[in-house]
Write a protein that holds these residues in place. Sequence first.
Motif, PDB file in Angstrom:
ATOM      1  N   ASP B  22      17.120  84.103 -43.077  1.00 17.97           N
ATOM      2  CA  ASP B  22      16.440  83.484 -44.295  1.00 17.97           C
ATOM      3  C   ASP B  22      15.446  82.358 -44.174  1.00 17.97           C
ATOM      4  O   ASP B  22      15.841  81.350 -43.547  1.00 17.97           O
ATOM      5  CB  ASP B  22      17.467  83.130 -45.198  1.00 17.97           C
ATOM      6  N   SER B  48      21.198  85.833 -50.159  1.00 13.98           N
ATOM      7  CA  SER B  48      21.115  87.159 -49.697  1.00 13.98           C
ATOM      8  C   SER B  48      20.876  88.008 -50.913  1.00 13.98           C
ATOM      9  O   SER B  48      21.602  88.715 -51.215  1.00 13.98           O
ATOM     10  CB  SER B  48      22.301  87.820 -49.042  1.00 13.98           C
ATOM     11  N   HIS B  53      12.762  88.933 -50.530  1.00 17.93           N
ATOM     12  CA  HIS B  53      13.495  88.197 -49.397  1.00 17.93           C
ATOM     13  C   HIS B  53      12.420  87.528 -48.551  1.00 17.93           C
ATOM     14  O   HIS B  53      11.839  88.314 -47.529  1.00 17.93           O
ATOM     15  CB  HIS B  53      14.475  88.896 -48.864  1.00 17.93           C
ATOM     16  N   GLU B  55      11.917  85.774 -45.071  1.00 15.25           N
ATOM     17  CA  GLU B  55      12.531  85.740 -43.719  1.00 15.25           C
ATOM     18  C   GLU B  55      11.666  85.361 -42.579  1.00 15.25           C
ATOM     19  O   GLU B  55      10.500  85.588 -42.451  1.00 15.25           O
ATOM     20  CB  GLU B  55      13.406  87.020 -43.700  1.00 15.25           C
ATOM     21  N   THR B  73      14.568  93.799 -49.822  1.00 17.61           N
ATOM     22  CA  THR B  73      15.844  94.268 -49.160  1.00 17.61           C
ATOM     23  C   THR B  73      16.411  95.467 -49.570  1.00 17.61           C
ATOM     24  O   THR B  73      17.444  95.933 -49.021  1.00 17.61           O
ATOM     25  CB  THR B  73      16.948  93.217 -49.137  1.00 17.61           C
TER      26      THR B  73
END
Lengths: 418, 88
Positions: B22, B48, B53, B55, B73
């Motif tokens: 993350d 999560s 997301h 990352e 995701t």
Amino acid sequence: MQKYSVFSLIKNAFKGHKDWEVAWKDPTPKSEYDVIIIGGGGHGLATAYYLAKEHNITKVAIIEKGWIGGGNVGRNTTIIRSNYMHDENGLFSEFGMDLWRNMSQDLNFNVMFSPRGIINLAHSDAQMNAYSRRGNSMRLNGIDAVLLNREEVKKIIPMADFSENVRFPIFGGLMQPSAGTARHDAVAWGYARQADSMGVDIIQNCEVTGFDVTNGKILGIRTSKGDIKAKKIGLCVAGSTNILAEKLNMTLPIETHLLQACVSEPIKPILDNVVTFGAGHFYCSQSDKGEMVMGGDLDGYNSYAQRGNLPTLQHVLTEGIAMFPFLSKLKMLRTWGGIMDMSMDGSPIIDKTHIDGLYLNCGWCYGGFKATPASGWTFAHTIAQDRPHELNAGYSLNRFSTGHLIDEKGLGTKTWIS
Amino acid sequence: MLHIKCPYCGLRSQNEFSYGGDATVKRPELNKEVSDQDWDNFVYLRKSPKGKHLELWQHISGCRQWIKVERDTLTHEIFKTLKATEEV
């Protein structure tokens, strides 16, 4: 409830198998329950069963978004073991082994528990030392462990690569003879059937859309089939834990990742045990149908996809072929993926939360299936008594802030590294 | 197979990259008082999300630079890639 036996099988065979009772009903939800379990997987069904059986709490509903047993209990590689070094994991899992051994009789459902033994292969002297330490820790907790040398391993799995000049020579292995496998779907169905017969409502195709929390107390849930009240609610949703936690304004020490598994075409019996590769992450057993059942690493990045990616599968099977060269001759029959609730120390959480009446069961990482009975039993105790049992006292939610981590593999918080 | 567009090297296959988690998690500032809760949030707690997301990835078998990737995701669709120092 109709008892399953060889006599009921013969009797129903004469009637053309038309008179079997339904294994569990399909009720509409009531407006209120004593306890609601969210998640109709193995752990949720087991929790409901032990709430009814051990604590006499039968006004219970299981709320399942899809169908029961459609998540990780139907997607795992069916391995059952308790070969842990840390006391919390070892004692919890060994308690589960006793439940596994009696499960078919207890549930009147053949879960095909097969204690065929698991062998973790070692590929260096250092690994042999580490295994001997783990084996000794296991034996101190009353768990069977046998350290095997190279010749002893060769007698059990002669088809492994024992040739000269291999990259990862087999030095020996650690075996837990009482470990094994079980028929995963039967576990879900067996718990569901018994829970239903004791009055538990199994409500499928019902999605939880929100929670009713007032003054720090849980009062009920909102679902696609209407609002349902309950003073106690247990979360048993594995890979969906983060999604429901967000609805509760909670942030958890959990990341959701994807794990793949696969089976080969069926072949004649060759492998009696469960075997794991020690120089990577690969495990293998042979199903009763003859398929080689295999699994290994996470795909390695956060995912809710329930389907895998080819590079990881290639990597995992390369390890498999290094261990069992004959696997390279087999065709792949099926591959699939499930989403794992990876906790930040690799161990689960079974605990109360800061919300009164809300209980949490999550963080099972790779090892949820084998924990099914012990998880259900201890979670039912935690909900019924409003306090953890000593078996799951270590699996607390606040252990991350207090520093009482249970990091069996010593991996730390990088859950995707394996 | 994911195809990730490295801001330095262009479109490359997933095999060249390693994951770093993350990218929205912020380390508490150095030389300042840090509460246990802040440290906890940084080390252990993760949202999560299901969906977008942000990352970190490292182009480990390429230019070895750390980069940021905005990815879904659920569908694995990649929306955007950035240098590690850039903000979305």
